[in-house]
Design an enzyme around this catalytic site. Structure first.
Site, PDB file in Angstrom:
ATOM      1  CB  ALA A 194      -0.925   0.009   1.218  1.00  0.00           C
ATOM      2  CB  THR A 195       2.230   3.470  -2.375  1.00  0.00           C
ATOM      3  OG1 THR A 195       3.207   2.435  -2.386  1.00  0.00           O
ATOM      4  CG2 THR A 195       2.926   4.816  -2.425  1.00  0.00           C
ATOM      5  N   GLY A 196       0.374   5.362  -0.174  1.00  0.00           N
ATOM      6  CA  GLY A 196      -0.644   6.410  -0.155  1.00  0.00           C
ATOM      7  C   GLY A 196      -0.575   7.230   1.116  1.00  0.00           C
ATOM      8  N   GLY A 197      -1.657   7.907   1.402  1.00  0.00           N
ATOM      9  CA  GLY A 197      -1.729   8.740   2.588  1.00  0.00           C
ATOM     10  C   GLY A 197      -1.822   7.920   3.859  1.00  0.00           C
ATOM     11  CB  ALA A 198      -1.562   8.973   7.382  1.00  0.00           C
ATOM     12  N   GLY A 199      -4.131   7.630   6.073  1.00  0.00           N
ATOM     13  CA  GLY A 199      -5.389   6.910   6.269  1.00  0.00           C
ATOM     14  C   GLY A 199      -5.421   5.594   5.527  1.00  0.00           C
ATOM     15  CB  CYS A 249       7.569   9.614  -0.190  1.00  0.00           C
ATOM     16  SG  CYS A 249       8.336   8.166  -0.952  1.00  0.00           S
TER      17      CYS A 249
END
Length: 422
Positions: A194-199, A249
């Site tokens: 999973a690559t993405g925002g904290a949520g 990032c």
């Protein structure tokens, strides 16, 4: 078709494809891996252009180059065993055998949709796994394009095309992408990347399925006392932080400089066209505008040039490659201490190196623990000490921090375009 039935359908096809390649030799497996990488390389312009036009984020040449970078990871994997016996240790009598995990759910971001998807496919196929991509809704078209192109190449070599699938494909255009749909995929898969925002990363870790999470970088940069090669520092940071309009990032976020050197280092950035925001009122506008009400990042600023990003929050600056913020606060009490996805760099001063390390660690524990940071020093003991103290998996030394990916083979770090954290 219900969402549950849709996910079950894709997973069933993926499992059948994994079963079909279970007996593949290393040569057959490597051929699949190679065609995925070559697809990213050969179609880098198409993929980069599609991602840029669909998401409206970043810089087109950077988007194109990221696809080539993802493809280059194959060069490191080439020749490495991933099928059958990896090691037969006569001393311990332990034999290590490589086996597929099964179906991998690949969660991809809007910032780097095609390069991330292509990299996921390359590493999954190297291990005879199936990949089902879950694109960000803003990158549905471009992520599906990656899957379609790789599927065509798998067909060409006689391999099962269902080893690579993507939610929301053209033949299932009535299916709406959503967090709920992605959640169902994560629960039905054997593993998650999973690559993405904290949520999203938190949801992936909470799904009950084994997960590799790739979240915020929030890179901290330490300039050691007496290190005065300002041209090296500024050139490296500009090359890294402005890449793809700051959506990486791996881009530098906070710079810690000895107090007596701060004015000179900021001046060195300004000599290269950068702008420094010093007015407390403007800095407060940045705090409130970039993270409204202390929540997620303002969706209007990621991937924009500094002038345009700051205009969205009511601060006027001239065109520049990178905006600096003269800041002395850090950690949980400073909203700007979080990762910001456009070319902006906070500049903090310190009087003692241990003070700088403590502040950098506080920022990383706020966001970015497990990712990467950077140091400029000629003192090997200080460099090692920073590596021991900072909660990161990779620490770059006197180089653009984007090099922590190990690409393009500029250091000894294994190449990747995803760095785990959390």
């Amino acid at each position: 078709m219900t969402e549950q039935a849709y996910i079950a359908h894709l997973v069933a096809k993926a499992k059948a494809a994994v079963a079909e390649v279970d007996a593949y030799t290393q040569a057959q497996t490597d051929r699949m891996c190679k065609v995925a990488a070559k697809t990213c390389w050969n179609h880098a312009v198409l993929l980069g252009t599609t991602a840029y036009q669909e998401t409206g984020m970043g810089i087109l040449p950077s988007k194109i180059n990221k696809n080539r970078t993802a493809a280059l990871c194959y060069e490191w994997m080439k020749g490495k065993p991933s099928v059958g016996i990896l090691e037969d240790n006569p001393l311990t009598n332990i034999v290590t055998i490589a086996k597929p995990v099964g179906v991998v759910a690949g969660i991809t971001p809007s910032t780097n949709p095609t390069s991330t998807a292509g990299f996921y496919a390359t590493i999954c196929l190297k291990c005879r796994n199936a990949l089902i991509l879950a694109p960000h809704p803003r990158a549905r078209k471009s992520t599906n394009l990656v899957a379609d192109l790789i599927r065509a190449q798998l067909r060409e070599i006689g391999a099962p095309e269902d080893l690579v699938q993507c939610l929301g494909s053209a033949q299932h255009g009535d299916i709406q992408l959503s967090n709920d749909l992605t959640g169902l995929l994560m629960q039905a898969s054997d593993m998650i990347i999973a690559t993405g925002g904290a949520g999203m990363v938190k949801a992936a870790y909470s799904s009950g399925t084994p997960c590799y999470g790739v979240g915020q970088g929030n890179v901290q940069v330490l300039v050691d006392e007496g290190f005065t090669d300002y041209d090296q520092i500024t050139s490296n940071i500009l090359a890294s932080r402005t890449n793809d309009a700051g959506t990486n990032c791996t881009g530098e976020q906070t710079l810690y400089v000895p107090q007596r050197q701060k004015t000179d280092l900021i001046a060195a950035f300004e000599a290269k066209g950068c702008v420094c925001v010093r007015d407390p009122a403007d800095i407060d506008k940045l705090r409130k505008g970039i993270f409204p009400d202390g929540g997620p990042i303002n969706r209007l600023v990621p991937g924009k040039q500094p002038k345009d990003a700051l205009a969205e929050v009511g601060v006027t600056i001239p065109d520049c490659p990178l905006v600096l913020v003269d800041l002395e606060s850090y950690g949980a009490q400073e909203p700007l201490a979080r990762e910001i996805l456009f070319p902006i760099l906070r500049v903090n001063s310190y009087t003692d190196f241990e003070e700088a390390l403590a502040e950098a660690k506080a920022n990383l524990l706020l966001e970015g623990a497990g990712h990467s940071s950077s140091i400029y020093s000629n003192d090997d003991a200080r460099i090692l000490h920073a590596g021991m103290v900072l909660p990161v998996c990779r620490l770059s030394v006197k180089m653009p921090n984007v090099a922590v990916t190990g690409l393009p083979f500029s250091n000894g770090m294994p190449p990747t375009i995803t760095i785990g954290c959390g």
